[in-house]
Design a protein around this motif. Structure first.
Motif, PDB file in Angstrom:
ATOM      1  N   PRO A  74       0.609  -1.142  -0.027  1.00 33.73           N
ATOM      2  CA  PRO A  74       0.079   0.166  -0.099  1.00 33.73           C
ATOM      3  C   PRO A  74       0.920   1.150  -0.016  1.00 33.73           C
ATOM      4  CG  PRO A  74      -0.204  -1.027   2.057  1.00 33.73           C
ATOM      5  CD  PRO A  74       0.463  -2.113   1.245  1.00 33.73           C
ATOM      6  N   ALA A  75       2.192   1.022   0.445  1.00 35.37           N
ATOM      7  CA  ALA A  75       3.018   2.377   0.338  1.00 35.37           C
ATOM      8  C   ALA A  75       3.086   2.971  -1.067  1.00 35.37           C
ATOM      9  CB  ALA A  75       4.435   2.108   0.653  1.00 35.37           C
ATOM     10  N   VAL A  76       2.705   2.111  -2.034  1.00 32.11           N
ATOM     11  CA  VAL A  76       2.741   2.627  -3.790  1.00 32.11           C
ATOM     12  C   VAL A  76       1.408   3.261  -3.910  1.00 32.11           C
ATOM     13  CG1 VAL A  76       3.201   2.099  -5.980  1.00 32.11           C
ATOM     14  CG2 VAL A  76       4.413   1.116  -4.178  1.00 32.11           C
ATOM     15  N   ASN A  77       0.431   3.204  -3.137  1.00 26.89           N
ATOM     16  CA  ASN A  77      -0.944   3.710  -3.371  1.00 26.89           C
ATOM     17  C   ASN A  77      -1.156   4.884  -2.718  1.00 26.89           C
ATOM     18  OD1 ASN A  77      -3.386   3.069  -4.777  1.00 26.89           O
ATOM     19  ND2 ASN A  77      -4.467   2.745  -2.832  1.00 26.89           N
ATOM     20  N   VAL A  78      -0.314   6.121  -3.243  1.00 18.78           N
ATOM     21  CA  VAL A  78      -0.521   7.181  -2.552  1.00 18.78           C
ATOM     22  C   VAL A  78      -0.149   8.456  -3.385  1.00 18.78           C
ATOM     23  CG1 VAL A  78       0.727   6.142  -0.288  1.00 18.78           C
ATOM     24  CG2 VAL A  78       2.278   7.169  -2.321  1.00 18.78           C
ATOM     25  N   GLY A 143      -7.619   9.129  -9.440  1.00 17.93           N
ATOM     26  CA  GLY A 143      -6.790   7.872  -9.600  1.00 17.93           C
ATOM     27  C   GLY A 143      -5.556   7.632  -8.631  1.00 17.93           C
ATOM     28  N   THR A 144      -5.129   6.744  -8.273  1.00 16.64           N
ATOM     29  CA  THR A 144      -3.862   6.599  -7.255  1.00 16.64           C
ATOM     30  C   THR A 144      -2.760   5.973  -7.938  1.00 16.64           C
ATOM     31  OG1 THR A 144      -4.699   4.397  -6.493  1.00 16.64           O
ATOM     32  CG2 THR A 144      -5.577   6.443  -5.264  1.00 16.64           C
ATOM     33  N   PHE A 145      -2.825   5.319  -9.324  1.00 15.01           N
ATOM     34  CA  PHE A 145      -1.839   4.978  -9.879  1.00 15.01           C
ATOM     35  C   PHE A 145      -2.134   4.701 -11.292  1.00 15.01           C
ATOM     36  CE2 PHE A 145       0.502   1.372 -11.736  1.00 15.01           C
ATOM     37  CZ  PHE A 145       1.560   1.582 -10.817  1.00 15.01           C
ATOM     38  N   THR A 146      -1.264   4.854 -12.052  1.00 12.56           N
ATOM     39  CA  THR A 146      -1.556   4.723 -13.771  1.00 12.56           C
ATOM     40  C   THR A 146      -0.589   3.709 -14.443  1.00 12.56           C
ATOM     41  OG1 THR A 146      -1.976   7.207 -13.759  1.00 12.56           O
ATOM     42  CG2 THR A 146      -1.356   6.081 -15.760  1.00 12.56           C
ATOM     43  N   ILE A 147      -1.398   3.119 -15.378  1.00 16.35           N
ATOM     44  CA  ILE A 147      -0.565   2.186 -16.144  1.00 16.35           C
ATOM     45  C   ILE A 147      -0.730   2.817 -17.658  1.00 16.35           C
ATOM     46  CG2 ILE A 147      -0.876  -0.038 -17.374  1.00 16.35           C
ATOM     47  CD1 ILE A 147      -2.486  -1.062 -15.022  1.00 16.35           C
ATOM     48  N   SER A 148       0.614   2.706 -18.159  1.00 13.98           N
ATOM     49  CA  SER A 148       0.696   3.368 -19.638  1.00 13.98           C
ATOM     50  C   SER A 148       1.278   1.960 -20.515  1.00 13.98           C
ATOM     51  CB  SER A 148       1.737   4.313 -19.790  1.00 13.98           C
ATOM     52  OG  SER A 148       1.944   4.754 -20.909  1.00 13.98           O
ATOM     53  N   ASN A 149       0.692   1.565 -21.458  1.00 13.52           N
ATOM     54  CA  ASN A 149       0.887   0.338 -22.228  1.00 13.52           C
ATOM     55  C   ASN A 149       1.245   0.820 -23.901  1.00 13.52           C
ATOM     56  OD1 ASN A 149       0.944  -2.244 -23.494  1.00 13.52           O
ATOM     57  ND2 ASN A 149      -0.988  -2.811 -22.894  1.00 13.52           N
ATOM     58  N   ALA A 164       1.596  13.050 -11.897  1.00 13.60           N
ATOM     59  CA  ALA A 164       1.611  13.697 -10.478  1.00 13.60           C
ATOM     60  C   ALA A 164       0.020  14.264 -10.340  1.00 13.60           C
ATOM     61  CB  ALA A 164       2.347  15.233 -10.515  1.00 13.60           C
ATOM     62  N   PRO A 165      -0.368  13.902  -8.814  1.00  8.76           N
ATOM     63  CA  PRO A 165       0.358  13.803  -7.936  1.00  8.76           C
ATOM     64  C   PRO A 165       0.625  12.393  -7.404  1.00  8.76           C
ATOM     65  CG  PRO A 165      -1.886  14.251  -6.999  1.00  8.76           C
ATOM     66  CD  PRO A 165      -1.676  14.264  -8.540  1.00  8.76           C
ATOM     67  N   GLN A 166       0.466  11.345  -8.157  1.00  7.53           N
ATOM     68  CA  GLN A 166       0.609   9.990  -7.879  1.00  7.53           C
ATOM     69  C   GLN A 166       2.102   9.613  -7.799  1.00  7.53           C
ATOM     70  OE1 GLN A 166      -1.199   7.805 -11.005  1.00  7.53           O
ATOM     71  NE2 GLN A 166      -3.112   8.787 -10.813  1.00  7.53           N
ATOM     72  N   ALA A 167       2.396   8.835  -7.118  1.00  8.32           N
ATOM     73  CA  ALA A 167       3.828   8.297  -6.732  1.00  8.32           C
ATOM     74  C   ALA A 167       4.509   7.500  -7.784  1.00  8.32           C
ATOM     75  CB  ALA A 167       3.762   7.773  -5.331  1.00  8.32           C
ATOM     76  N   ALA A 168       3.599   6.790  -8.518  1.00  4.52           N
ATOM     77  CA  ALA A 168       4.273   5.874  -9.362  1.00  4.52           C
ATOM     78  C   ALA A 168       3.210   5.651 -10.550  1.00  4.52           C
ATOM     79  CB  ALA A 168       4.430   4.507  -8.790  1.00  4.52           C
TER      80      ALA A 168
END
Length: 223
Positions: A74-78, A143-149, A164-168
């Motif tokens: 969960p530390a990535v979901n920030v 959104g808390t995280f993004t996927i780019s394919n 941003a402001p997502q961490a990853a």
């Protein structure tokens, strides 16, 4: 004597709307101290998506596996706001979609609570509306995280810019058949390279590596 080359002045096009907003966000994201980690994943199981759930795609499996990994780590979901890190109990996974008006990132909210069929349904809905210009504000916020394919375009590996402001953000490359040696012997396997870009203000290498390990495990597990 070399003659000066007579060049056209070129046509100036102002950035407007979605492209202007994206440009501003990219400048902000580029200022963040980031690092990149890459893992190779056997996509044998992920490629069975449409067999398990008619209409499902590898992207849907990626969303499901990512949501799972965000609950495991969960530390990535920030979010990062410069002075603080904001944690979220649910995984709201965005999918980068190219449209005529520019790149947009519609969100599959509460993806950690959805099965593969539900994710596939929501992905078809929001991607379709993204390309037709039918997204609402709620579809692109939270959104808390993004996927780019870019794998579908033949790109084997790339580094994505944090949304941003997502961490990853996760960059997904093309799936390529490679001869891989395992405990059971060698064989040809469909392998994809997944690269995680992380904001070092919120994440360190060990946490990012733990997230990628959880993602790899989930993607390679039977659907």
């Amino acid at each position: 004597m070399t003659q000066a080359l007579d060049l056209d002045e070129g046509q100036r096009t102002e950035l407007k709307g979605m492209r202007r907003t994206a440009a501003r966000r990219m400048v902000t994201a580029w200022e963040a101290p980031v690092f990149h980690l890459t893992v190779e994943v056997d996509m044998t199981e992920a490629s069975r998506a449409k067999v398990v759930v008619p209409g499902a795609t590898v992207t849907d499996v990626l969303v499901r596996a990512t949501a799972h990994a965000l609950t495991v780590v969960p530390a990535v979901n920030v979010h990062v706001d410069g002075e603080a890190v904001i944690s979220f109990p649910r995984a709201h996974v965005g999918i980068a979609v190219a449209t005529e008006k520019g790149l947009t990132v519609p969100i599959i909210h509460n993806a950690d609570q959805l099965d593969l069929e539900e994710i596939a349904q929501r992905r078809r809905d929001i991607v379709g509306r993204a390309r037709s210009g039918g997204l609402g504000r709620d579809d692109i916020t939270g959104g808390t995280f993004t996927i780019s394919n870019l794998g579908m375009l033949g790109v084997t590996r790339f580094d994505a810019i944090v949304n941003a402001p997502q961490a990853a953000i996760l960059a997904v490359g093309a799936t390529i058949r490679r001869n891989v040696w395992t405990d059971d012997g060698g064989g040809w396997r469909p392998i994809a390279e997944l690269t995680l870009t992380s904001d070092h203000r919120a994440l360190d290498g060990a946490v990012a590596a733990e997230f990628l390990a959880a993602l790899k495990t989930k993607l390679e597990a039977p659907l």
